[in-house]
Enzyme design. Sequence first.
Site, short mmCIF file in Angstrom:
data_model
loop_
_atom_site.label_atom_id
_atom_site.label_comp_id
_atom_site.label_asym_id
_atom_site.label_seq_id
_atom_site.Cartn_x
_atom_site.Cartn_y
_atom_site.Cartn_z
N THR A 44 58.90 65.12 77.18
CA THR A 44 59.28 66.08 78.22
C THR A 44 60.15 67.19 77.64
O THR A 44 60.06 68.35 78.08
CB THR A 44 59.98 65.37 79.38
N THR A 45 60.98 66.89 76.64
CA THR A 45 61.76 67.94 75.97
C THR A 45 60.84 68.91 75.24
O THR A 45 61.17 70.09 75.07
CB THR A 45 62.76 67.31 74.97
N TYR A 107 56.36 62.87 90.62
CA TYR A 107 55.98 63.48 91.89
C TYR A 107 55.27 62.52 92.83
O TYR A 107 55.61 62.45 94.01
CB TYR A 107 55.13 64.75 91.70
N TYR A 133 58.97 54.84 79.52
CA TYR A 133 60.03 55.85 79.63
C TYR A 133 60.43 55.96 81.10
O TYR A 133 59.65 56.42 81.93
CB TYR A 133 59.55 57.18 79.07
N ARG A 138 64.33 62.83 86.73
CA ARG A 138 63.29 63.85 86.57
C ARG A 138 62.00 63.50 87.30
O ARG A 138 61.21 64.38 87.62
CB ARG A 138 62.98 64.04 85.07
N LYS A 161 62.28 53.53 76.75
CA LYS A 161 63.32 54.55 76.71
C LYS A 161 63.96 54.55 78.09
O LYS A 161 63.34 54.92 79.09
CB LYS A 161 62.73 55.92 76.39
N ILE A 203 66.53 58.07 71.81
CA ILE A 203 65.58 59.18 71.77
C ILE A 203 66.33 60.37 72.34
O ILE A 203 66.59 60.45 73.53
CB ILE A 203 64.29 58.85 72.54
#
Length: 291
Positions: A44-45, A107, A133, A138, A161, A203
């Site tokens: 996502t980063t 979502y 993850y 988010r 994660k 991470i």
Amino acid sequence: MITGSLVALATPMQDDGELDWERLQKLVDFHIQEGSDGIVAVGTTGESATLTVQEHCEVIRRVVEQVNGRIPVIAGTGGNSTQEAVLLTAEAKTLGADACLLVTPYYNKPTQEGLYLHFKTIADAVAIPQILYNVPGRTAVDMLPETVARLAGHQNIVGIKEATGILERGTQIRELCGDEFAIYSGDDATGMELMLQGANGVISVTNNLAPRKMHEMCVAALNGDRATAETINAKLDELHQKLFVEANPIPVKWALAKMGLMGEGIRLPLTPLSEGYRPILHEALKQAELI
């Protein structure tokens, strides 16, 4: 088991948002030279949400090629479509990634049973080590430790994660899943403490900017050397906090540009760091002795 400081790599872009392949190549070498223990590509980063499927796979391909076996490469292949996540994970395996990182579907807010079936379906379909993850801040969904424990028995699901920032989660997951299941902090601010409590690594967003210091902090924490870990982490603590003054990766991309490691390109709907936050992040970079 992959351990230590794993960089959640930001994806370099030109000013017009096109991918900057030359900077990506140099960034990979920078992380290897500076001691990163692994690279997470297109998480996502890395702005996975705004890359096309073709771009996503090309970033993985180029990172794997540039790393050339020197450190592990973990490919971000999650999504809110189970079938798309299966396809990305299969492609990452073909491209030579060492493992995949799969974010909880965002979502659509699946139930715990839906989360279990989502990840089980991917793990059944593709024989590559897979890291779950969990980042409810988010995604709007929180995968509970009991669900993680149901998945931990799958031969292809090797770790998680955990990015809630709740230290007790690490303890719960370790108790339920055992020592062979890897736990990585996804929250830089609490990463050191989670490792001191038995996690296997972090991470990290901060690692984009301070790979050497993050590596050394992780070595100390994984060895149970609290004093050394705290000394190193104290210089990074302000950075851990200020890299989230706006949505990640807005601040870290601004900081990387400030350090000359990439340009200022970022894709809509994300925009460059607001002027008012720049002095704050500049000061955090100074405290971390990065500028």
